[in-house]
Design a protein around this motif. Sequence first.
Motif, short mmCIF file in Angstrom:
data_model
loop_
_atom_site.label_atom_id
_atom_site.label_comp_id
_atom_site.label_asym_id
_atom_site.label_seq_id
_atom_site.Cartn_x
_atom_site.Cartn_y
_atom_site.Cartn_z
N LEU A 30 0.84 -1.20 0.00
CA LEU A 30 0.00 0.00 0.00
C LEU A 30 0.87 1.25 0.00
CD1 LEU A 30 -2.59 -1.16 2.68
CD2 LEU A 30 -2.89 -1.17 0.20
N THR A 31 0.29 2.37 -0.42
CA THR A 31 1.03 3.62 -0.49
C THR A 31 0.57 4.65 0.54
OG1 THR A 31 -0.50 4.63 -2.06
CG2 THR A 31 1.32 3.32 -2.98
N GLY A 32 -0.64 4.47 1.07
CA GLY A 32 -1.23 5.49 1.95
C GLY A 32 -2.08 6.47 1.19
N GLN A 33 -2.10 6.36 -0.12
CA GLN A 33 -2.90 7.26 -0.97
C GLN A 33 -4.10 6.54 -1.57
OE1 GLN A 33 -2.11 10.50 -0.98
NE2 GLN A 33 -0.48 9.88 0.43
N GLU A 34 -4.45 5.35 -1.03
CA GLU A 34 -5.54 4.56 -1.59
C GLU A 34 -6.88 5.28 -1.43
OE1 GLU A 34 -2.16 2.11 -1.30
OE2 GLU A 34 -3.07 3.31 0.27
N ASN A 35 -7.68 5.22 -2.50
CA ASN A 35 -9.05 5.75 -2.39
C ASN A 35 -9.93 4.66 -1.76
OD1 ASN A 35 -9.91 3.92 -4.41
ND2 ASN A 35 -9.52 5.41 -6.03
N ASP A 36 -11.18 5.02 -1.49
CA ASP A 36 -12.06 4.08 -0.80
C ASP A 36 -12.25 2.78 -1.57
OD1 ASP A 36 -12.27 5.97 1.18
OD2 ASP A 36 -14.41 6.38 0.88
N GLU A 37 -12.36 2.86 -2.87
CA GLU A 37 -12.56 1.65 -3.67
C GLU A 37 -11.34 0.73 -3.60
OE1 GLU A 37 -14.52 -1.14 -5.44
OE2 GLU A 37 -15.45 0.76 -4.87
N HIS A 38 -10.16 1.31 -3.70
CA HIS A 38 -8.94 0.51 -3.62
C HIS A 38 -8.79 -0.08 -2.23
CE1 HIS A 38 -4.51 -0.25 -3.51
NE2 HIS A 38 -4.83 -0.79 -4.66
N LEU A 39 -9.12 0.69 -1.21
CA LEU A 39 -9.04 0.21 0.16
C LEU A 39 -10.03 -0.93 0.39
CD1 LEU A 39 -7.62 0.60 2.84
CD2 LEU A 39 -9.35 2.30 3.44
N ARG A 40 -11.23 -0.79 -0.12
CA ARG A 40 -12.24 -1.84 -0.02
C ARG A 40 -11.71 -3.12 -0.68
NH1 ARG A 40 -15.89 0.90 -1.97
NH2 ARG A 40 -16.79 1.69 -0.06
N SER A 41 -11.10 -2.98 -1.84
CA SER A 41 -10.53 -4.12 -2.55
C SER A 41 -9.42 -4.75 -1.72
CB SER A 41 -10.00 -3.66 -3.91
OG SER A 41 -9.35 -4.71 -4.56
N TYR A 42 -8.57 -3.93 -1.13
CA TYR A 42 -7.50 -4.45 -0.27
C TYR A 42 -8.09 -5.25 0.89
CZ TYR A 42 -4.26 -4.83 3.51
OH TYR A 42 -3.53 -5.35 4.54
N LEU A 43 -9.08 -4.70 1.57
CA LEU A 43 -9.67 -5.37 2.74
C LEU A 43 -10.30 -6.71 2.36
CD1 LEU A 43 -11.29 -2.29 4.50
CD2 LEU A 43 -9.22 -3.51 5.20
N HIS A 44 -10.89 -6.78 1.18
CA HIS A 44 -11.53 -8.02 0.73
C HIS A 44 -10.52 -9.04 0.20
CE1 HIS A 44 -15.58 -6.88 1.57
NE2 HIS A 44 -15.44 -5.76 0.90
N ARG A 45 -9.29 -8.63 0.03
CA ARG A 45 -8.24 -9.52 -0.46
C ARG A 45 -8.06 -10.74 0.45
NH1 ARG A 45 -2.60 -6.60 -1.49
NH2 ARG A 45 -1.98 -7.23 0.58
N TYR A 46 -8.43 -10.58 1.71
CA TYR A 46 -8.22 -11.64 2.69
C TYR A 46 -9.49 -12.42 3.01
CZ TYR A 46 -3.69 -9.50 3.36
OH TYR A 46 -2.44 -9.01 3.16
N ASP A 47 -10.56 -12.19 2.28
CA ASP A 47 -11.84 -12.84 2.57
C ASP A 47 -11.74 -14.37 2.64
OD1 ASP A 47 -13.14 -10.45 2.84
OD2 ASP A 47 -14.17 -10.56 0.90
N GLU A 48 -10.92 -14.96 1.78
CA GLU A 48 -10.84 -16.42 1.74
C GLU A 48 -10.20 -17.02 2.99
OE1 GLU A 48 -6.98 -14.99 0.06
OE2 GLU A 48 -9.06 -14.44 -0.30
N THR A 49 -9.63 -16.21 3.85
CA THR A 49 -9.00 -16.74 5.07
C THR A 49 -10.01 -16.97 6.19
OG1 THR A 49 -8.51 -14.57 6.02
CG2 THR A 49 -6.84 -15.54 4.55
#
Length: 156
Positions: A30-49
């Motif tokens: 991450l860069t710290g400049q993520e918009n809400d959509e990118h952040l939402r995508s990041y958070l869902h990256r771990y859903d399968e765990t």
Amino acid sequence: MENRKIRDEDFDFFKEIIRHSHTWMEEEGLTGQENDEHLRSYLHRYDETGGEWLIWSGEGQKIGAAYLVYAAPSNKKPWLGTIVIHPEKRKQGFAKKIIEEISSMVIQNSPVLFSACPAENTSWIRFLNHNGFEQAGLENDEKGKEYIKFVKVLSD
């Protein structure tokens, strides 16, 4: 302390705490400049765990965020994946309290709580050791990066 699943209204808070966690952002890509959509995508990256992002608060203020896996696909045990504290709340025992609360949440299903960190990150290693985690082994990810696996024995 109280916790709840992260919601869209928490994104500004989450962005603020990760902006002050440079090593963690770098580790997570991450860069710290993520918009809400990118952040939402990041958070869902771990859903399968099988885990969830939790926002922790106390005395009416948000304190931090943690990612907790209740039964990891690898060993069916709980894992603390991430813990990030607001910069104004660091070094005040909040991370320790969150780990204690998480331990209480999972002890009915497991006598242990796992975590891991990059083998070269001595400050994270010290943090985990300071909070009752002991080294349990080494693992490499698919890119060959070495991680230390930790375990914390839980007790009532």
